[in-house]
Each structure stands twice: as C-alpha cells, then as structure tokens.
Design an enzyme around this catalytic site. Structure first.
Site, PDB file in Angstrom:
ATOM      1  N   ASP A   5       0.792  -1.234   0.000  1.00 20.12           N
ATOM      2  CA  ASP A   5       0.000   0.000   0.000  1.00 20.12           C
ATOM      3  C   ASP A   5       0.827   1.289   0.000  1.00 20.12           C
ATOM      4  O   ASP A   5       0.571   2.204   0.803  1.00 20.12           O
ATOM      5  CB  ASP A   5      -0.955   0.004   1.202  1.00 20.12           C
ATOM      6  CG  ASP A   5      -2.009  -1.078   1.120  1.00 20.12           C
ATOM      7  OD1 ASP A   5      -2.035  -1.826   0.128  1.00 20.12           O
ATOM      8  OD2 ASP A   5      -2.818  -1.182   2.061  1.00 20.12           O
ATOM      9  N   ASP A  43      -4.774  -0.691  -2.104  1.00 16.53           N
ATOM     10  CA  ASP A  43      -6.149  -0.543  -1.644  1.00 16.53           C
ATOM     11  C   ASP A  43      -6.935   0.050  -2.810  1.00 16.53           C
ATOM     12  O   ASP A  43      -6.485   1.028  -3.434  1.00 16.53           O
ATOM     13  CB  ASP A  43      -6.196   0.414  -0.438  1.00 16.53           C
ATOM     14  CG  ASP A  43      -6.481  -0.281   0.871  1.00 16.53           C
ATOM     15  OD1 ASP A  43      -6.441  -1.521   0.918  1.00 16.53           O
ATOM     16  OD2 ASP A  43      -6.742   0.426   1.870  1.00 16.53           O
ATOM     17  N   HIS A  45     -10.797   0.821  -3.273  1.00 17.01           N
ATOM     18  CA  HIS A  45     -12.148   0.779  -2.725  1.00 17.01           C
ATOM     19  C   HIS A  45     -13.188   1.411  -3.646  1.00 17.01           C
ATOM     20  O   HIS A  45     -12.911   2.448  -4.264  1.00 17.01           O
ATOM     21  CB  HIS A  45     -12.200   1.547  -1.394  1.00 17.01           C
ATOM     22  CG  HIS A  45     -11.346   0.980  -0.313  1.00 17.01           C
ATOM     23  ND1 HIS A  45     -11.390  -0.348   0.054  1.00 17.01           N
ATOM     24  CD2 HIS A  45     -10.436   1.566   0.514  1.00 17.01           C
ATOM     25  CE1 HIS A  45     -10.547  -0.545   1.052  1.00 17.01           C
ATOM     26  NE2 HIS A  45      -9.951   0.586   1.337  1.00 17.01           N
ATOM     27  N   HIS A  78     -10.896   6.771   1.528  1.00 21.76           N
ATOM     28  CA  HIS A  78      -9.510   6.725   1.064  1.00 21.76           C
ATOM     29  C   HIS A  78      -9.349   5.688  -0.031  1.00 21.76           C
ATOM     30  O   HIS A  78     -10.115   4.745  -0.126  1.00 21.76           O
ATOM     31  CB  HIS A  78      -8.549   6.418   2.220  1.00 21.76           C
ATOM     32  CG  HIS A  78      -8.704   5.021   2.766  1.00 21.76           C
ATOM     33  ND1 HIS A  78      -9.707   4.682   3.652  1.00 21.76           N
ATOM     34  CD2 HIS A  78      -7.995   3.880   2.544  1.00 21.76           C
ATOM     35  CE1 HIS A  78      -9.602   3.391   3.951  1.00 21.76           C
ATOM     36  NE2 HIS A  78      -8.574   2.881   3.288  1.00 21.76           N
ATOM     37  N   LYS A 103      -6.959  -4.807  -3.499  1.00 14.00           N
ATOM     38  CA  LYS A 103      -7.723  -5.372  -2.394  1.00 14.00           C
ATOM     39  C   LYS A 103      -8.710  -4.344  -1.858  1.00 14.00           C
ATOM     40  O   LYS A 103      -8.609  -3.156  -2.164  1.00 14.00           O
ATOM     41  CB  LYS A 103      -6.783  -5.848  -1.281  1.00 14.00           C
ATOM     42  CG  LYS A 103      -5.894  -4.768  -0.704  1.00 14.00           C
ATOM     43  CD  LYS A 103      -4.798  -5.356   0.169  1.00 14.00           C
ATOM     44  CE  LYS A 103      -3.926  -4.297   0.807  1.00 14.00           C
ATOM     45  NZ  LYS A 103      -4.612  -3.416   1.758  1.00 14.00           N
ATOM     46  N   CYS A 148      -2.385  -3.102   7.554  1.00 12.95           N
ATOM     47  CA  CYS A 148      -2.225  -3.917   6.347  1.00 12.95           C
ATOM     48  C   CYS A 148      -0.932  -4.720   6.326  1.00 12.95           C
ATOM     49  O   CYS A 148      -0.916  -5.854   5.838  1.00 12.95           O
ATOM     50  CB  CYS A 148      -2.358  -3.046   5.106  1.00 12.95           C
ATOM     51  SG  CYS A 148      -4.027  -2.340   4.957  1.00 12.95           S
TER      52      CYS A 148
END
Length: 200
Positions: A5, A43, A45, A78, A103, A148
């Site tokens: 990340d 990440d 999202h 985020h 992810k 993470c």
C-alpha cells in the site's frame, strides 16, 4: 519483494496519512532492484465502501463497529478506485513492479491483507502466484505496520511462507499509542524475521 500500500492517500497530504509514510519510499526503491519478482498491493475501494465512516450516520473516524459481523475501524474515505489517492506514490520505482494485487474491492468487507479479506472469505490469489514463481520466502514492507502490513505478514506465515519484515520500511497509523510495537511483536512471535534494509 512485497510492497504494501505505497499509495498517495497513505502519505503526507493523503486522506489517511500515515505519519512518516513518505520516508519508506526511498527504502523501497533501494531494495526493489535486489529482487527478481516484485509485488505491490493497492487498496482499491468503491466510493461507497462500508468501512468508510461517511457511509454510517453517527460513526466517527476511528470508531470501532461491526461490518457484516466482522470488527471494523471506521476510516476516512480513502484509496477510492481510479482516483489520485489510490495511485502509487509517484516517487516509487513502479517500472520494476511485476504484479499488482488490488484489495478492498468489495463494499461490504474490508481487506487489510494482501492475501485475503478480513473475514478470510475471498482470496486474492497471491499465495498461488507466489508458489507459481517458486517463491518460499517473502520480504515485506510498507504501510501501515499495525494494519495492512500486520495482516499481510500473518497471512503469509499461515500460508507457509517464510517472512522477513523490513522494519525501517514500515510506518504505523497508531490509532492507539504502541499499536505499531504491538504489531511488530505479534509478527515476530508468529515467526517473522524483523530486519533493517541494510541487513538484506
């Protein structure tokens, strides 16, 4: 090499800034050329991800709650897919990244680990990818130590990989003082080797 990340939203000026997050980019760039296969997690999202405090009336950032029965921290919005915040930090040597694991893509469950979501319901396929490349030893670093990185290291160990964590290549969120140190102790106790980058 597994880079966790290293994204704009987790460094200075980002929506979920990890203190000192930018400092690990130089560590990553120094180590990347030493490895034949480099994986980076991202990440990624949806805008209405249910880990976001903004999606729940009465929840503040940092609050603990249950998301689909799984303990969850309420985060600021985020790393929303296809936004600047979700992109890798520009100073990162991205040309040498061989594989990207995205992810946190499912709105009803968060995913700290590079291997599984937080409920261990869905695999990212990373363990199989590593085995296909005959990789038995994972060198990991990134953001954030207490979330993470911790989840990724523990899952890697549970999958049977030997894990070395580059401690100076990690920084923590520290929602509670000492979270990062506790995470490091947990990873060490689980079997991870903790080193500094100049020891590799």
């Amino acid at each position: 090499m597994l880079l966790v990340d290293l994204q704009n939203d987790f460094v200075q000026g980002g929506a979920l800034e990890v203190p000192g997050g930018l400092e690990v980019i130089e560590v990553a760039n120094t180590l990347i050329p030493k490895f034949s296969w480099v994986v980076a997690t991202q990440d990624w999202h949806p805008a209405d991800h249910q880990s976001f405090a903004s999606q729940h009336a009465g929840l503040a950032i940092g609050d603990q709650f249950l998301l689909e029965g799984i303990p969850q921290v309420a985060w600021p919005d985020h790393c929303i897919e296809h936004t600047h915040g979700a992109e890798f930090v520009s100073a990162l040597d991205q040309d040498r990244i061989d594989h990207v694991v995205r992810k946190g893509t499912q709105r009803l469950i968060d995913s700290y680990s590079a291997f599984y979501d937080n409920g261990h319901q869905h695999s990212t396929g990373l363990a199989d990818d590593l085995r296909r490349h005959d990789i038995e030893h994972v060198i990991a670093m990134g953001l954030a130590t207490d979330y993470c990185v911790r989840a990724t290291v523990l899952d890697a160990i549970s999958e049977g990989f030997r894990v070395t964590l580059v401690v100076n290549g990690c920084r923590g969120v520290e929602m509670q003082p000492g979270d990062s140190e506790r995470a490091l102790a947990e990873m060490r106790d689980a079997g991870a080797e903790l080193v500094r980058s100049d020891e590799l």
